[in-house]
Design a protein around this motif. Structure first.
Motif, PDB file in Angstrom:
ATOM      1  N   ALA A 171       0.815  -1.244  -0.095  1.00 45.83           N
ATOM      2  CA  ALA A 171      -0.009   0.025  -0.100  1.00 45.83           C
ATOM      3  C   ALA A 171       0.746   1.120  -0.080  1.00 45.83           C
ATOM      4  N   GLY A 172       0.285   2.411  -0.619  1.00 41.15           N
ATOM      5  CA  GLY A 172       1.163   3.709  -0.585  1.00 41.15           C
ATOM      6  C   GLY A 172       1.079   4.474   0.629  1.00 41.15           C
ATOM      7  N   ILE A 173       1.271   3.822   1.922  1.00 34.56           N
ATOM      8  CA  ILE A 173       1.432   4.540   2.977  1.00 34.56           C
ATOM      9  C   ILE A 173       2.599   4.065   3.733  1.00 34.56           C
ATOM     10  N   PRO A 174       2.949   4.862   4.799  1.00 38.53           N
ATOM     11  CA  PRO A 174       4.071   4.786   5.587  1.00 38.53           C
ATOM     12  C   PRO A 174       4.303   3.306   6.104  1.00 38.53           C
ATOM     13  N   GLY A 175       5.593   2.783   5.862  1.00 36.28           N
ATOM     14  CA  GLY A 175       5.681   1.414   6.446  1.00 36.28           C
ATOM     15  C   GLY A 175       5.235   0.157   5.662  1.00 36.28           C
ATOM     16  N   ALA A 176       4.727   0.377   4.814  1.00 37.78           N
ATOM     17  CA  ALA A 176       3.947  -0.713   4.395  1.00 37.78           C
ATOM     18  C   ALA A 176       5.064  -1.978   3.764  1.00 37.78           C
ATOM     19  N   GLY A 177       6.039  -1.341   3.107  1.00 37.93           N
ATOM     20  CA  GLY A 177       7.073  -2.049   2.448  1.00 37.93           C
ATOM     21  C   GLY A 177       7.771  -3.160   3.710  1.00 37.93           C
ATOM     22  N   ALA A 178       7.920  -2.496   4.896  1.00 42.30           N
ATOM     23  CA  ALA A 178       8.478  -3.181   5.915  1.00 42.30           C
ATOM     24  C   ALA A 178       7.837  -4.612   6.309  1.00 42.30           C
ATOM     25  N   GLY A 188      13.548   7.228   1.305  1.00 40.25           N
ATOM     26  CA  GLY A 188      14.087   7.044   0.427  1.00 40.25           C
ATOM     27  C   GLY A 188      13.352   6.316  -0.790  1.00 40.25           C
ATOM     28  N   ARG A 189      12.916   5.322  -0.046  1.00 40.14           N
ATOM     29  CA  ARG A 189      12.058   4.207  -1.187  1.00 40.14           C
ATOM     30  C   ARG A 189      10.741   5.103  -1.706  1.00 40.14           C
ATOM     31  N   THR A 190      10.143   5.781  -0.759  1.00 37.83           N
ATOM     32  CA  THR A 190       8.846   6.445  -1.306  1.00 37.83           C
ATOM     33  C   THR A 190       9.150   7.558  -2.244  1.00 37.83           C
ATOM     34  N   SER A 191      10.248   8.122  -1.848  1.00 35.40           N
ATOM     35  CA  SER A 191      10.635   8.985  -3.081  1.00 35.40           C
ATOM     36  C   SER A 191      10.722   8.525  -4.437  1.00 35.40           C
ATOM     37  N   MET A 192      11.417   7.310  -4.335  1.00 32.26           N
ATOM     38  CA  MET A 192      11.614   6.721  -5.653  1.00 32.26           C
ATOM     39  C   MET A 192      10.330   6.215  -6.251  1.00 32.26           C
ATOM     40  N   ASN A 193       9.416   5.723  -5.380  1.00 33.72           N
ATOM     41  CA  ASN A 193       8.272   5.023  -5.770  1.00 33.72           C
ATOM     42  C   ASN A 193       7.489   6.086  -6.693  1.00 33.72           C
ATOM     43  N   VAL A 194       7.304   7.170  -6.097  1.00 32.47           N
ATOM     44  CA  VAL A 194       6.546   8.237  -6.566  1.00 32.47           C
ATOM     45  C   VAL A 194       7.287   8.730  -8.196  1.00 32.47           C
TER      46      VAL A 194
HETATM   47  N1  ASP Z   1       5.843   4.113   2.013  1.00 36.53           N
HETATM   48  C1  ASP Z   1       5.957   3.550   0.679  1.00 36.53           C
HETATM   49  C2  ASP Z   1       5.114   4.315  -0.090  1.00 36.53           C
HETATM   50  O1  ASP Z   1       4.051   4.890   0.204  1.00 36.53           O
HETATM   51  C3  ASP Z   1       5.568   2.039   0.861  1.00 36.53           C
HETATM   52  C4  ASP Z   1       6.667   1.558   1.542  1.00 36.53           C
HETATM   53  O2  ASP Z   1       6.417   1.534   2.588  1.00 36.53           O
HETATM   54  O3  ASP Z   1       7.439   0.979   0.956  1.00 36.53           O
HETATM   55  O4  ASP Z   1       5.299   4.299  -1.550  1.00 36.53           O
END
Ligand code: ASP
Length: 430
Positions: free
Chosen positions: A359-366, A401-407
């Motif tokens: 999900a595009g929310i904080p911490g989902a990747g973990a 860092g990873r969210t920056s790259m996601n967008v």
């Molecule tokens: N926080 C990331 C996002 O919103 C997802 C993740 O936790 O990797 O894109």
């Protein structure tokens, strides 16, 4: 007395979660280092259960969260809207995600984060990991013979495979011309929407306990290994950011060059959504800024960005994929597990598919990292859990860092689709 207790509790719950987890990591580490320095290991058996409780809570949520979020992720792509533009975008997502996981793995392979840590009694995991060497078998094993059995055994890839089939089927059913079928599809969609909302809530609750769990896990690791573990955390952070940087330079700048745009101009234009994603750690929260940037600064038509960006914020997670590769290797190295070629293939496949369910929310990747570990035979227990706790302790830093790259990955996708469709307003580009 009880007032001061409730005061402490409410202050605990009011404080920012990421900060609390970081404080748990720092205090657990300092306490563990001091005890290691004093040569005292007597507290380990008392604190270990607090870490174990956290691990059990995490394991509890793996299967339901992946089922709900993958079904929601895949069924969010409506077949009637897919068409040519959608097909192109999905292909683009796939290729850039593949590049991201390969870059993440290569960086981790070179810099070997976690290898200095000595958490190597994960012998169960080593045997399990060694079992899965034949690539053809790994590919065949993706298809479950009995999805319920796969769920009961937490076999990640077959679960993902089934959920993707199910989600695509659901998207078609919801799109049906037949009112009865469409209504039935809607019911199932709402059911899984409800399950996924409930699971997000449960994850939030579990995360309220994370600071204590991380404190206990960190105490144990530093009490056992001394201050050396800090270098490993710096190394994993460096490796991730290097991987993200390479994804920008090699993949995104390369794409700009391929379609005749100036990479530096793209990077300048994409700065606002990148920054917003960095501070919010949420692709979803950044969506309005990404749309504005695509529209006003990059000349992407509304018909394209209004599909490509929201779908991208749900299923396209390049930064998260780099993170999954780097952190999976960090944990394997920390536990002294030698991964086979088959394990690498599994990491690539699982990461690409898990990104859809992130999900595009904080911490989902973990949370998705738990799936990757499970899929290579490293279930979160024992030392794997300790190494995972270390990663979780610095998750906020890695998530930025990873969210920056996601967008950034979503925005470049919209630019590429617009350009190749001949619809990019090039007057916005010098
Ligand atoms: N926080 C990331 C996002 O919103 C997802 C993740 O936790 O990797 O894109």
């Amino acid at each position: 007395m009880s007032d001061s207790k409730s005061g402490i509790l409410s202050a605990y719950f009011r404080a920012n979660l990421a900060k609390r987890i970081l404080i748990g990591l720092i205090l657990g580490s300092i306490f563990g280092i001091v005890m290691a320095y004093l040569g005292n290991k007597t507290l380990i058996p008392y604190l270990q259960p607090f870490g174990d409780l956290f691990v059990r809570l995490l394991k509890m949520i793996i299967v339901p969260i992946i089922v709900a979020s993958l079904i929601m992720g895949t069924s969010s792509i409506s077949p009637s809207k897919l068409g040519r533009v959608g097909g192109k975008a999905v292909l683009f997502y796939f290729l850039t995600t593949l590049a991201a996981i390969v870059i993440g793995l290569i960086c981790a392979f070179i810099f070997k984060p976690g290898s200095g840590l000595d958490l190597s009694d994960a012998s169960v995991a080593v045997t399990k990991a060694a079992e899965q060497t034949q690539i053809s078998q790994i590919l065949l094993n993706i298809v479950p013979t009995n999805p319920i059995e796969s769920m009961a055994k937490t076999d990640i890839l077959p679960i993902i495979c089934f959920c993707i089939f199910f989600g695509i089927g659901l998207a078609f059913v919801r799109d049906s011309e037949d009112e009865r079928i469409k209504a039935a599809g809607e019911v199932v969609y709402k059911f899984f929407d409800g399950v996924s909302e409930i699971m997000f809530l449960v994850v939030k609750w579990v995360m309220q306990y994370a600071p204590i769990g991380v404190f206990a896990l960190m105490f144990v690791v530093f009490n056992k290994s001394g201050a050396g573990a800090i270098t490993s955390l710096l190394n994993v952070t460096f490796t991730l950011y290097l991987g993200l940087f390479l994804q920008v330079v090699l993949v995104y700048c390369g794409i700009c060059l391929l379609i005749g745009l100036k990479p530096l101009e793209f990077l300048k234009k994409v700065r606002p959504p990148m920054l917003m994603a960095f501070v919010t750690r949420s692709s979803n929260a950044t969506l309005p800024i990404s749309m504005e940037t695509a529209d006003e600064d990059m000349g992407v038509p509304k018909g394209i960005y209004s599909f490509v960006l929201p779908v991208g914020a749900t299923v396209n997670m390049n930064g998260t994929t780099v993170y999954l590769g780097v952190c999976a290797l960090f944990i394997a190295n920390a536990c002294g597990v030698d991964l086979s070629v088959g394990n690498y293939v599994t990491i690539v496949l699982t990461s690409i598919l898990a990104a859809i369910g992130t999900a595009g929310i904080p911490g989902a990747g973990a949370i998705m990292l738990l799936l990757i570990l499970q899929s290579i035979g490293l279930p979160v227990e024992g030392n794997v859990a300790i190494a995972y706790g270390m990663i979780l302790g610095i998750d906020a830093l890695l998530d930025m860092g990873r969210t920056s790259m996601n967008v950034t990955g979503d925005v470049i996708a919209s630019v590429w689709v617009a350009k190749t469709e001949g619809e990019l307003d090039e007057s916005k580009w010098s």
